[in-house]
Write a protein that holds these residues in place. Sequence first.
Motif, PDB file in Angstrom:
ATOM      1  N   ARG A 154       4.831   5.602  -4.471  1.00 34.93           N
ATOM      2  CA  ARG A 154       3.371   5.517  -4.420  1.00 34.93           C
ATOM      3  C   ARG A 154       2.759   6.026  -5.735  1.00 34.93           C
ATOM      4  NH1 ARG A 154       0.092   4.818   0.013  1.00 34.93           N
ATOM      5  NH2 ARG A 154       1.903   5.020   1.377  1.00 34.93           N
TER       6      ARG A 154
ATOM      7  N   ASP B   9       3.206   3.381  -8.335  1.00 38.74           N
ATOM      8  CA  ASP B   9       2.234   2.308  -8.101  1.00 38.74           C
ATOM      9  C   ASP B   9       0.903   2.621  -8.766  1.00 38.74           C
ATOM     10  OD1 ASP B   9       3.199   0.083  -6.832  1.00 38.74           O
ATOM     11  OD2 ASP B   9       2.670   0.706  -4.811  1.00 38.74           O
TER      12      ASP B   9
ATOM     13  N   ASN C 193       0.045   2.782   7.827  1.00 42.66           N
ATOM     14  CA  ASN C 193      -0.087   2.070   6.561  1.00 42.66           C
ATOM     15  C   ASN C 193      -0.241   0.583   6.840  1.00 42.66           C
ATOM     16  OD1 ASN C 193       2.717   2.181   7.513  1.00 42.66           O
ATOM     17  ND2 ASN C 193       3.190   0.997   5.688  1.00 42.66           N
ATOM     18  N   ARG C 194      -0.541  -0.181   5.820  1.00 44.57           N
ATOM     19  CA  ARG C 194      -0.571  -1.633   5.971  1.00 44.57           C
ATOM     20  C   ARG C 194       0.847  -2.138   6.205  1.00 44.57           C
ATOM     21  NH1 ARG C 194      -2.493  -3.405   0.631  1.00 44.57           N
ATOM     22  NH2 ARG C 194      -1.739  -1.362   0.030  1.00 44.57           N
TER      23      ARG C 194
ATOM     24  N   TYR D 100       9.119   7.872  -0.841  1.00 48.84           N
ATOM     25  CA  TYR D 100       7.867   7.134  -0.681  1.00 48.84           C
ATOM     26  C   TYR D 100       6.759   7.699  -1.560  1.00 48.84           C
ATOM     27  CZ  TYR D 100       9.912   4.830   3.428  1.00 48.84           C
ATOM     28  OH  TYR D 100      10.696   4.082   4.272  1.00 48.84           O
TER      29      TYR D 100
ATOM     30  N   ARG E  45       4.173  -2.175   3.803  1.00 45.03           N
ATOM     31  CA  ARG E  45       3.970  -1.344   2.618  1.00 45.03           C
ATOM     32  C   ARG E  45       4.598   0.034   2.795  1.00 45.03           C
ATOM     33  NH1 ARG E  45       3.508  -4.866  -1.278  1.00 45.03           N
ATOM     34  NH2 ARG E  45       1.857  -6.384  -0.897  1.00 45.03           N
TER      35      ARG E  45
ATOM     36  N   PRO F 103       6.481  -1.053  -2.410  1.00 43.31           N
ATOM     37  CA  PRO F 103       5.346  -0.706  -3.274  1.00 43.31           C
ATOM     38  C   PRO F 103       4.650  -1.985  -3.722  1.00 43.31           C
ATOM     39  CG  PRO F 103       7.387  -0.591  -4.513  1.00 43.31           C
ATOM     40  CD  PRO F 103       7.778  -0.884  -3.091  1.00 43.31           C
ATOM     41  N   ASN F 104       3.465  -1.860  -4.290  1.00 44.95           N
ATOM     42  CA  ASN F 104       2.780  -3.037  -4.841  1.00 44.95           C
ATOM     43  C   ASN F 104       3.486  -3.535  -6.091  1.00 44.95           C
ATOM     44  OD1 ASN F 104       0.634  -3.123  -2.911  1.00 44.95           O
ATOM     45  ND2 ASN F 104      -0.329  -1.389  -3.944  1.00 44.95           N
TER      46      ASN F 104
ATOM     47  N   GLU G 258      -4.433   4.299   2.201  1.00 42.33           N
ATOM     48  CA  GLU G 258      -3.998   3.049   2.817  1.00 42.33           C
ATOM     49  C   GLU G 258      -5.064   2.451   3.741  1.00 42.33           C
ATOM     50  OE1 GLU G 258      -1.041   1.082   3.254  1.00 42.33           O
ATOM     51  OE2 GLU G 258      -0.337   1.920   1.366  1.00 42.33           O
TER      52      GLU G 258
END
Length: 335
Positions: free
Chosen positions: A300, A303, A145-146, A296, A149, A234-235, A161
């Motif tokens: 996600r 998000d 993943n990034r 997770y 994140r 999360p974003n 991702e």
Amino acid sequence: MNKKTTLHLLEENIARAVALLESGKNVAFPTETVYGLGADITNASAISRIFEIKGRPTNHPLIVHIAEIDRLDYWANNVPASAWKLAAHFWPGPLTLILPKSSHVPLTVTGGQNTVGLRVPDHPIALALLKALGANKALAAPSANRFGRLSPTSANHVQQELGDKISMILDGGICKIGLESTIISFCDSIPLLLRPGGIPITAIEEVLNQKIELNKNLKHALATPGTHASHYAPNTRLEVWSTEFIHQRALELSAEGLQVALIIRADSDQLIHIQNDNIYHILMSANPIEYGQQLYATLRMLDEKNFSRILAEAPPDDIPWLAISDRLQRASFKT
């Protein structure tokens, strides 16, 4: 698709993944914890590419995945008896051991440190991939993943991702644990817990017949995977609140016109009886193992629904919830 055909397809995919890794490409693969982004440890350009793909600082070490316990002292020096004991008991499994690195581990993998994190993953595809690479090979692999994140727990998450930044994703289904490995350091006179994870600290203490110190007692802090103050995020902005105050906070945000996702445990389900069009309730398991499996993927999913805020009920202050507390704390850290 029959069993024979499925097995043949898997063998073809493993062979293709090995060929890509040997040519310096990066391959995502499943483990029992989360999906990893792998590079052949002997290929410097492939290792460098991991940091580029993730946007990861180069001084942040990568965990090295090996095929079997017998190769532990090939990748590490001066392995103490207690580390061998834990490896024998928990490998394959979600336990990473931090040990003095051998000359076979490049400093690019360890973030410039003279220590290395090693583990044997408990997933048939990961093990098949490692064994196909060969005895003197290993996979340097952080989560796919990034950087900072949410970790991916399915092949679809990896695709979301990283997309076409990587050469191949080996699909091994949903990760059975869903949280990263427990990290124990043996670089001091006593074993130290650097990151809680898939194996409870009490299980490790039982095997060693001793108490395990927490990383707050480290005199010389090691850079450790997944331990930045802000991580697993999360974003959508995440806040963690006690059972007593979480719904009050949700109502405050709702009064501002914000759409709020409220994550609560099944044993706190009285909270869902308060109805509000701006508040969306997610009921999570009251079992910490099941909660970890869901965490997770749930964040996600929220998000994707573009909520203004996510509020999570603080876990119980108990050892079985230590890894959950750690992930939520880092995911909610304000930078």
